[in-house]
Scaffold this motif. Structure first.
Motif, PDB file in Angstrom:
ATOM      1  N   ALA A  94       0.839  -1.191   0.000  1.00  0.00           N
ATOM      2  CA  ALA A  94       0.000   0.000   0.000  1.00  0.00           C
ATOM      3  C   ALA A  94       0.872   1.239   0.000  1.00  0.00           C
ATOM      4  CB  ALA A  94      -0.921  -0.001   1.210  1.00  0.00           C
ATOM      5  N   VAL A  95       0.270   2.358  -0.355  1.00  0.00           N
ATOM      6  CA  VAL A  95       0.952   3.648  -0.339  1.00  0.00           C
ATOM      7  C   VAL A  95       0.013   4.647   0.307  1.00  0.00           C
ATOM      8  CG1 VAL A  95       2.228   5.316  -1.720  1.00  0.00           C
ATOM      9  CG2 VAL A  95       1.902   3.027  -2.598  1.00  0.00           C
ATOM     10  N   HIS A  96       0.578   5.547   1.072  1.00  0.00           N
ATOM     11  CA  HIS A  96      -0.244   6.563   1.731  1.00  0.00           C
ATOM     12  C   HIS A  96       0.000   7.915   1.073  1.00  0.00           C
ATOM     13  CE1 HIS A  96      -1.350   8.894   5.625  1.00  0.00           C
ATOM     14  NE2 HIS A  96      -2.369   8.754   4.842  1.00  0.00           N
ATOM     15  N   TYR A  97      -1.090   8.525   0.561  1.00  0.00           N
ATOM     16  CA  TYR A  97      -1.006   9.866  -0.015  1.00  0.00           C
ATOM     17  C   TYR A  97      -1.874  10.788   0.830  1.00  0.00           C
ATOM     18  CZ  TYR A  97       0.597   7.434  -4.256  1.00  0.00           C
ATOM     19  OH  TYR A  97       1.259   6.655  -5.153  1.00  0.00           O
ATOM     20  N   PRO A  98      -1.317  11.457   1.836  1.00  0.00           N
ATOM     21  CA  PRO A  98      -2.171  12.255   2.742  1.00  0.00           C
ATOM     22  C   PRO A  98      -2.881  13.402   2.043  1.00  0.00           C
ATOM     23  CG  PRO A  98       0.109  12.132   3.533  1.00  0.00           C
ATOM     24  CD  PRO A  98       0.097  11.529   2.186  1.00  0.00           C
ATOM     25  N   GLU A  99      -2.334  13.900   0.920  1.00  0.00           N
ATOM     26  CA  GLU A  99      -2.932  15.086   0.303  1.00  0.00           C
ATOM     27  C   GLU A  99      -4.126  14.739  -0.579  1.00  0.00           C
ATOM     28  OE1 GLU A  99      -0.055  13.446  -2.567  1.00  0.00           O
ATOM     29  OE2 GLU A  99      -0.113  13.750  -0.402  1.00  0.00           O
ATOM     30  N   VAL A 156      -1.851  -1.678  -3.696  1.00  0.00           N
ATOM     31  CA  VAL A 156      -1.244  -1.961  -4.998  1.00  0.00           C
ATOM     32  C   VAL A 156      -1.025  -3.467  -5.120  1.00  0.00           C
ATOM     33  CG1 VAL A 156       0.652  -1.419  -6.531  1.00  0.00           C
ATOM     34  CG2 VAL A 156      -0.044   0.235  -4.829  1.00  0.00           C
ATOM     35  N   PHE A 182      -0.222  -0.051   7.295  1.00  0.00           N
ATOM     36  CA  PHE A 182      -1.079   1.027   6.797  1.00  0.00           C
ATOM     37  C   PHE A 182      -2.483   1.009   7.385  1.00  0.00           C
ATOM     38  CE2 PHE A 182       2.190   0.639   3.625  1.00  0.00           C
ATOM     39  CZ  PHE A 182       2.465   1.951   3.313  1.00  0.00           C
ATOM     40  N   MET A 194       3.707   3.045   8.855  1.00  0.00           N
ATOM     41  CA  MET A 194       4.180   3.467   7.531  1.00  0.00           C
ATOM     42  C   MET A 194       3.390   4.645   6.973  1.00  0.00           C
ATOM     43  SD  MET A 194       6.869   1.975   6.289  1.00  0.00           S
ATOM     44  CE  MET A 194       6.824   1.923   4.519  1.00  0.00           C
ATOM     45  N   ARG A 195       2.378   5.092   7.691  1.00  0.00           N
ATOM     46  CA  ARG A 195       1.638   6.266   7.216  1.00  0.00           C
ATOM     47  C   ARG A 195       2.507   7.507   7.348  1.00  0.00           C
ATOM     48  NH1 ARG A 195      -4.453   5.580   9.557  1.00  0.00           N
ATOM     49  NH2 ARG A 195      -4.991   3.689   8.391  1.00  0.00           N
ATOM     50  N   LYS A 196       2.198   8.466   6.500  1.00  0.00           N
ATOM     51  CA  LYS A 196       3.091   9.627   6.405  1.00  0.00           C
ATOM     52  C   LYS A 196       3.022  10.541   7.619  1.00  0.00           C
ATOM     53  CE  LYS A 196       4.849   8.851   2.308  1.00  0.00           C
ATOM     54  NZ  LYS A 196       6.262   8.568   2.112  1.00  0.00           N
ATOM     55  N   PHE A 232       3.744   9.809  10.468  1.00  0.00           N
ATOM     56  CA  PHE A 232       4.811   9.422  11.384  1.00  0.00           C
ATOM     57  C   PHE A 232       6.158   9.544  10.690  1.00  0.00           C
ATOM     58  CE2 PHE A 232       1.069   6.800  12.431  1.00  0.00           C
ATOM     59  CZ  PHE A 232       0.772   7.356  13.653  1.00  0.00           C
TER      60      PHE A 232
END
Lengths: 406, 171
Positions: free
Chosen positions: B62-67, B76, B122, B146-148, B150
């Motif tokens: 997974a990927v974290h996109y906070p915006e 993914v 995540f 792994m979230r952004k 942190f």
């Protein structure tokens, strides 16, 4: 409870059935690393098993989000530490693909030599340790000497032995010395006889065969479903090899076979690894031949924006100093992109999933660690086997704790 | 005749239409996004179809996109067709407030631990997963590291007080 049981009158001829829970690991001398297996055993037979991991988790993926690309190489060293150079090369190949760096042929062949030597070192230990786990220490002690020779080659090339940090984006930090080539030649001259002797000792050994045949067998379909790759998948009869399927680093120029097994049990895994070592020797030989026909002074691609300049030039040339500064401070231009690149690691497909947002470190980096993915099949592999088979099955899977936990 | 990216895209759009968006080919790898609830249906179709045959799950992460508001988390999947040797990437976006995504464990055994790892890092809640608990971190952890939100300390940060190191300087 115990007292009560003694008073129960069991019918004539019946055996009291009770299972025992046994913790095999986290640090058991026979598990080659820190992973725990909670086994439920009935006598010596395994009824069910559960694997737990995470004892040496070091958050490499998170650390990589704050490091420039060069500083991630030492992290990859610590994944599969038995064949660290393959991880390094995989990482550099991924970064090169992202940056669009083309490497010269000589660099590719040098990389192939290093990767195949690392594969031999890894398989050598795995096969030898299987001998230890079935009670034959001799092979292990004997083969250790030859892993030492491989480590000496690394040492000659990059100055370190286990976690090598070998290679750079675009090539190698320095050229192979004549002494390094001599050591490789010496290894090629000595090792085949040793491997032959090792095989003579173990492959048709009655005890070894009986301890490994039929242990931890898996069908091709199940192996695919469990995400097996590398020798473990090939032992089950699927001839999938990343070096053939999507060649990297000029593997298409080499002539080699992909050994395939049939039953997918521990014995077949051992046979596949041994056959692969012979292929690796042949690949290194071919690469040495090919190197002879190429000019001997190219050992990196001409990409000053990404390849660290020679230290001597940094002290004397302004341009080299600027590039050195930009690379070290992480200011060279990196385009945004998303990439998945895989190499054939010693125990399977080692993938790097990299997302760059144009910054100095990756936005997200994920390692596809082969060990992590196929260790989850372990409970199925050992179900119904004996307790001693669990050890053999584990060593035949070639589990490396560093890669498992990342 | 081997399978091309165009052919895969054609088959997929025939079958699913607007559910799939954002087709692109970064570095030659077919990538697209599916609506959150369709991830299993798409994978099942890719698995079963006699022409596509994506029967190997290479990777889940997974990927974290906070915006990106409303679709902060991206799951993914990398799939592989061994016969034609084609890879592809499937993405599913989920809001961080309700990160429920269907599990792929019924389709691939290998999804089990990979989804546990993704949950661990995540916090993606794989609906229907048989054993969704932390795998690499300790059970008592209450956040998803792994979230952004942190971030690690940046070694190149500029707020370091050089005065403490005998070099004058300012904050």
């Amino acid at each position: 409870m115990l007292e009560q049981k003694q008073h129960i009158k069991l019918p004539e001829g019946s055996i009291e059935k009770d299972t025992t829970t046994l913790n095999l690991g986290p640090t058991h001398p026979a598990t080659h690393g820190v992973f725990q297996n909670i086994l439920e055993i009935d006598g010596e037979r395994i009824v069910s098993a559960e694997s737990t991991v995470g004892y040496i988790h070091r958050a490499f993926e998170k650390i990589a989000e704050r490091r420039p690309y060069y500083q991630i190489t030492p992290l990859t060293d610590r994944l599969n530490y038995c064949s660290a150079p393959i991880n390094n090369m995989g990482w550099h190949l991924t970064v090169e693909k992202l940056l669009g760096v083309e490497t010269p042929k000589r660099v590719d062949y040098m990389r192939v030599i290093i990767m195949e030597l690392a594969r031999i070192a890894d398989h050598l230990i795995c096969s030898a340790v299987m001998g230890v786990d079935t009670g034959a220490l001799t092979g292990f002690v004997y083969l250790m000497t030859y892993r030492e020779l491989i480590y000496e080659i690394y040492e000659e090339i990059c100055g370190s032995r286990l976690t090598t940090n070998i290679g750079r984006v675009g090539g190698f930090e320095r050229n192979f010395t004549p002494a390094a080539f001599q050591k490789i030649e010496r290894f090629l001259a000595e090792f085949p006889a040793v491997l032959k002797e090792f095989e003579t000792m173990l492959t048709r050994n009655r005890i070894f065969m009986e301890r490994t045949q039929g242990v931890g067998g898996i069908s091709a379909e199940r192996a695919m479903s469990y995400g097996f790759t590398g020798p473990n998948l090939r032992a089950a009869g699927v001839d999938y090899d990343v070096r053939i399927a999507s060649p990297y680093s000029s593997y298409q120029d080499f002539d080699f076979a992909v050994p395939v097994g049939t039953t997918g049990d521990s014995y077949d895994r051992y046979l596949v690894r041994n056959a692969e070592m012979w292929e690796s020797i042949s690949i290194v030989r071919q690469a040495m031949e090919k190197l002879k026909g190429l000019p001997g002074d190219i050992y990196h691609a001409d990409v000053p924006a990404y390849y660290l300049p020679d230290k001597k030039d940094v002290y004397t040339k302004m341009e080299a100093l600027i590039y050195h500064f930009k690379i070290v401070m992480g200011e060279s231009e990196i385009l945004p992109g998303e990439i998945y690149n895989a190499v054939e690691g010693a125990n399977g497909e080692l993938g790097f999933y990299l997302i760059s947002d144009g910054g100095r470190s990756p936005y997200r980096l994920h390692f596809r660690r082969p060990c992590f993915i196929y260790y989850q099949a372990y409970p199925e592999l050992v179900k119904g086997a004996m307790l001693s088979d669990a050890i053999v099955c584990m060593s035949s899977l070639n589990l490396i704790a560093g890669e498992l936990d990342a | 005749m081997s399978l091309t990216n165009e052919r895969i895209q054609q088959r997929l759009t025939e079958k699913f239409g607007d559910v799939l968006t954002g087709f692109e080919e970064p570095f030659g790898l077919l990538t697209f996004t599916a609506q959150k609830d369709y991830n299993l249906k798409v994978m099942q179709f890719l698995f079963d179809d006699e022409e596509l045959r994506f029967r190997f799950l290479t990777d889940v992460t997974a990927v974290h996109y906070p915006e990106r508001k409303g679709e902060e988390l991206a799951v993914v999947y990398h799939l592989h067709n061994f016969q034609d040797n084609v890879r592809m990437r499937l993405k599913v976006f989920a809001p961080v407030a309700a990160p429920q995504v269907f599990t792929a464990t019924r389709l691939f055994e290998s999804a089990n631990w990979m989804e546990r790892e993704t949950y661990d890092f995540f916090g993606i809640d794989f609906v229907g997963h048989p054993n969704l608990k932390r795998i690499l971190n300790v059970d008592e952890m209450e956040y998803f590291p792994m979230r952004k939100e942190f971030p690690l300390e940046d070694s190149m940060r500029i707020d370091k007080d050089d005065e403490m190191f005998g070099r004058g300087g300012n904050i």
